[in-house]
Design an enzyme around this catalytic site. Structure first.
Site, mmCIF file in Angstrom:
data_model
loop_
_atom_site.group_PDB
_atom_site.id
_atom_site.type_symbol
_atom_site.label_atom_id
_atom_site.label_comp_id
_atom_site.label_asym_id
_atom_site.label_seq_id
_atom_site.Cartn_x
_atom_site.Cartn_y
_atom_site.Cartn_z
ATOM 1 N N GLY A 57 53.170 28.631 -16.693
ATOM 2 C CA GLY A 57 52.371 28.305 -15.505
ATOM 3 C C GLY A 57 52.601 29.233 -14.326
ATOM 4 N N GLY A 105 48.783 16.334 -6.466
ATOM 5 C CA GLY A 105 49.752 16.963 -5.564
ATOM 6 C C GLY A 105 49.314 18.374 -5.245
ATOM 7 N NE ARG A 106 54.293 21.089 -3.930
ATOM 8 C CZ ARG A 106 55.351 20.313 -3.650
ATOM 9 N NH1 ARG A 106 55.637 20.023 -2.396
ATOM 10 N NH2 ARG A 106 56.121 19.845 -4.604
ATOM 11 N NE ARG A 140 55.091 8.889 -6.596
ATOM 12 C CZ ARG A 140 56.185 9.553 -6.946
ATOM 13 N NH1 ARG A 140 57.149 8.925 -7.581
ATOM 14 N NH2 ARG A 140 56.333 10.825 -6.649
ATOM 15 C CD GLN A 141 52.232 6.843 -1.203
ATOM 16 O OE1 GLN A 141 52.277 7.996 -0.790
ATOM 17 N NE2 GLN A 141 53.318 6.125 -1.477
ATOM 18 N N PRO A 142 46.757 7.264 -2.383
ATOM 19 C CG PRO A 142 45.148 5.782 -1.601
ATOM 20 C CD PRO A 142 46.613 5.909 -1.845
ATOM 21 C CG ASP A 167 52.187 26.238 -19.431
ATOM 22 O OD1 ASP A 167 52.350 27.196 -20.233
ATOM 23 O OD2 ASP A 167 52.708 26.209 -18.304
ATOM 24 N N GLY A 171 59.800 21.678 -10.217
ATOM 25 C CA GLY A 171 60.155 20.452 -10.937
ATOM 26 C C GLY A 171 61.668 20.264 -10.884
ATOM 27 C CG HIS A 179 57.255 25.790 -19.085
ATOM 28 N ND1 HIS A 179 58.109 24.705 -19.092
ATOM 29 C CD2 HIS A 179 56.825 25.900 -17.807
ATOM 30 C CE1 HIS A 179 58.196 24.199 -17.883
ATOM 31 N NE2 HIS A 179 57.425 24.904 -17.074
HETATM 32 P P1 NDP Z 1 53.767 17.576 -6.119
HETATM 33 O O1 NDP Z 1 54.967 16.777 -5.777
HETATM 34 O O2 NDP Z 1 52.977 18.174 -5.015
HETATM 35 O O3 NDP Z 1 52.779 16.728 -7.020
HETATM 36 C C1 NDP Z 1 53.229 15.805 -7.938
HETATM 37 C C2 NDP Z 1 52.207 14.705 -7.992
HETATM 38 O O4 NDP Z 1 52.610 13.778 -8.984
HETATM 39 C C3 NDP Z 1 52.089 13.943 -6.672
HETATM 40 O O5 NDP Z 1 50.759 13.923 -6.269
HETATM 41 C C4 NDP Z 1 52.559 12.548 -7.044
HETATM 42 O O6 NDP Z 1 51.847 11.519 -6.373
HETATM 43 C C5 NDP Z 1 52.218 12.513 -8.519
HETATM 44 N N1 NDP Z 1 52.871 11.400 -9.179
HETATM 45 C C6 NDP Z 1 54.166 11.062 -9.152
HETATM 46 N N2 NDP Z 1 54.345 9.919 -9.830
HETATM 47 C C7 NDP Z 1 53.116 9.555 -10.282
HETATM 48 C C8 NDP Z 1 52.625 8.466 -11.039
HETATM 49 N N3 NDP Z 1 53.459 7.501 -11.414
HETATM 50 N N4 NDP Z 1 51.306 8.430 -11.331
HETATM 51 C C9 NDP Z 1 50.470 9.401 -10.913
HETATM 52 N N5 NDP Z 1 50.888 10.442 -10.180
HETATM 53 C C10 NDP Z 1 52.178 10.509 -9.876
HETATM 54 O O7 NDP Z 1 54.293 18.709 -7.107
HETATM 55 P P2 NDP Z 1 53.559 20.046 -7.573
HETATM 56 O O8 NDP Z 1 52.104 19.825 -7.615
HETATM 57 O O9 NDP Z 1 54.096 21.183 -6.811
HETATM 58 O O10 NDP Z 1 54.142 20.164 -9.076
HETATM 59 C C11 NDP Z 1 53.848 19.149 -10.004
HETATM 60 C C12 NDP Z 1 54.624 19.343 -11.280
HETATM 61 O O11 NDP Z 1 54.107 20.418 -12.014
HETATM 62 C C13 NDP Z 1 56.109 19.695 -11.108
HETATM 63 O O12 NDP Z 1 56.878 18.539 -10.889
HETATM 64 C C14 NDP Z 1 56.436 20.374 -12.410
HETATM 65 O O13 NDP Z 1 56.884 19.418 -13.326
HETATM 66 C C15 NDP Z 1 55.100 20.918 -12.882
HETATM 67 N N6 NDP Z 1 55.028 22.379 -12.844
HETATM 68 C C16 NDP Z 1 54.781 23.042 -14.019
HETATM 69 C C17 NDP Z 1 54.643 24.395 -14.027
HETATM 70 C C18 NDP Z 1 54.381 25.120 -15.287
HETATM 71 O O14 NDP Z 1 54.830 26.253 -15.424
HETATM 72 N N7 NDP Z 1 53.655 24.544 -16.233
HETATM 73 C C19 NDP Z 1 54.756 25.197 -12.801
HETATM 74 C C20 NDP Z 1 55.011 24.396 -11.627
HETATM 75 C C21 NDP Z 1 55.124 23.038 -11.672
HETATM 76 P P3 NDP Z 1 52.280 11.047 -4.885
HETATM 77 O O15 NDP Z 1 52.136 12.274 -4.051
HETATM 78 O O16 NDP Z 1 51.304 9.996 -4.567
HETATM 79 O O17 NDP Z 1 53.692 10.603 -4.964
HETATM 80 C C1 DGY Z 2 58.503 24.587 -12.246
HETATM 81 O O1 DGY Z 2 58.725 25.343 -11.281
HETATM 82 O O2 DGY Z 2 58.797 23.391 -12.247
HETATM 83 C C2 DGY Z 2 57.807 25.183 -13.443
HETATM 84 O O3 DGY Z 2 57.841 24.364 -14.536
HETATM 85 C C3 DGY Z 2 58.159 26.588 -13.747
HETATM 86 O O4 DGY Z 2 57.790 27.391 -12.694
#
Ligand code: NDP
Ligand code: DGY
Length: 330
Positions: free
Chosen positions: A297, A164-165, A187-189, A271, A86, A295
């Site tokens: 994760g 996303g991932r 944002r996109q399929p 979380d 993030g 937090h």
């Molecule tokens: P990705 O960038 O792979 O996924 C983020 C997703 O959010 C994408 O699919 C994106 O869509 C979507 N998104 C963005 N804007 C919107 C919107 N307006 N409406 C709906 N969906 C939207 O990131 P990761 O999966 O790797 O990580 C996601 C988030 O998880 C991080 O940004 C972080 O904040 C959080 N995180 C939390 C952790 C924890 O410890 N709890 C650990 C790791 C991460 P599109 O691809 O279409 O743009």
């Molecule tokens: C991140 O990486 O964004 C998480 O919130 C902590 O790993």
């Protein structure tokens, strides 16, 4: 010796980081490291003083890197490496304007975070913390037909906000539990991931109305800030469970509290919160149907070490003007 040190690039590290990353930095021998060598966050004044004149900055998600910090760093700052995927704590527009490169830690924490999300979902929907407490406090008097009942995944509809991932990795893990239908927004399929999960790309309203479990895994951006609010919770089913492992600010917590107290939704598992740490007198902590984690994760030893090494390698590559292992495209 003095002349060698003068040629070394200067970096500031805002916390004690896991050993793998610390070793990468110290063994590289290309930078002089100044570090806030503590488990606790750096005070703002120390951050402003520490970053001054540095070429590189290695920071955590709890450090707000805004215009003030960038101004304090000055024109030498070439690279910021965050120990997180993030990057909502970074003032990206300002960073971009100044031509600073950014490294981050995607992919390597996906499995740990997806695993924790599944654990949180099950703990919330099957009322594990509440049940454990009842065993300890003598509330377990006998086996009762409806006591400590919750909601199961088998035959359910799961809605994922942000496929996303991490969202995808959660979907793959939940499928074998017998989930009947996956819905998602992004944002996109996401054709490939959606095909594997047979997931439908839907509006946020439809996702709220039809999901038995809503899981938030999107990034925090202006469009997602406060997205899960009163309107959203009112559309959810009274029997639905809400899970957030993205960022606290995606949720309006006052609205979530109302939804939980008024029975508009069944339960929530978080979380991530606003703020972090959540003050111990926050009303959400008084609710039995709200499970809150600090937090964690990505909190496995190996994941945090790999994140640490990647953040250090991103920093070094950025300082050397090389391709970073994981550079954020600005
Ligand atoms: P990705 O960038 O792979 O996924 C983020 C997703 O959010 C994408 O699919 C994106 O869509 C979507 N998104 C963005 N804007 C919107 C919107 N307006 N409406 C709906 N969906 C939207 O990131 P990761 O999966 O790797 O990580 C996601 C988030 O998880 C991080 O940004 C972080 O904040 C959080 N995180 C939390 C952790 C924890 O410890 N709890 C650990 C790791 C991460 P599109 O691809 O279409 O743009
Ligand atoms: C991140 O990486 O964004 C998480 O919130 C902590 O790993």
């Amino acid at each position: 010796m003095t002349s060698v040190l003068q040629q070394l690039m200067k970096v500031f590290v805002t916390r004690r980081i896991p050993p793998a990353g610390q070793a990468v930095l110290t063994q590289a021998g290309v930078c002089s490291i100044q570090q806030w060598d503590s488990e606790e966050p750096i005070p703002q004044a120390e951050l402003l003083a520490g970053v001054a004149g540095k070429d590189g900055l290695l920071c955590l998600l709890s450090d707000r890197i805004d215009k003030k910090v960038l101004d304090a760093a000055g024109p030498n700052l070439k690279v910021i490496s965050t120990l997180s995927v993030g990057y909502d704590h970074l003032a990206i527009d300002e960073i971009k304007k100044r031509g600073i490169r950014v490294g981050y830690t995607p992919d390597i924490l996906t499995d740990a975070t997806a695993e924790l999300t599944v654990a949180l979902l099950l703990a919330t929907s099957r009322r594990l913390p509440e049940s454990i407490l009842e065993v300890k406090n003598g509330g377990w008097t006998t086996w009762k037909p409806l006591w400590m009942c919750g909601y199961g995944l088998s035959g359910s509809t799961v809605g994922i906000i942000g496929l996303g991932r991490i969202g995808r990795a959660i979907g793959y893990r939940l499928k074998p539990f017998g989930v009947k239908r996956f819905l998602y927004t992004s944002r996109q399929p996401k054709l490939e991931a959606a095909a594997e999960l047979k997931a439908e790309f839907v509006s946020i309203d439809k996702l709220a109305k039809e999901s038995d479990f809503v899981i938030v895994t999107c990034s925090l951006v202006p469009e997602t800030q406060g997205m899960c609010n009163r309107d959203f919770f009112r559309k959810m089913k009274e029997t639905s469970v809400f899970i957030n492992t993205s960022r606290g600010a995606v949720v309006n917590q006052e609205d979530l509290y109302e939804a939980l107290v008024n029975g508009e939704i069944a339960a929530a598992g978080l979380d991530v919160t606003t703020p972090e740490p959540l003050p111990t007198d926050n009303p959400l902590l008084s609710l039995k149907n709200c499970v809150i984690l600090p937090h964690i994760g990505s909190a496995t030893y190996s994941t945090r070490n790999v994140m640490s090494a990647l953040a250090a390698n991103n920093l070094l590559a950025g300082l050397n003007g090389e391709d970073m292992p994981s550079e954020l495209k600005l």
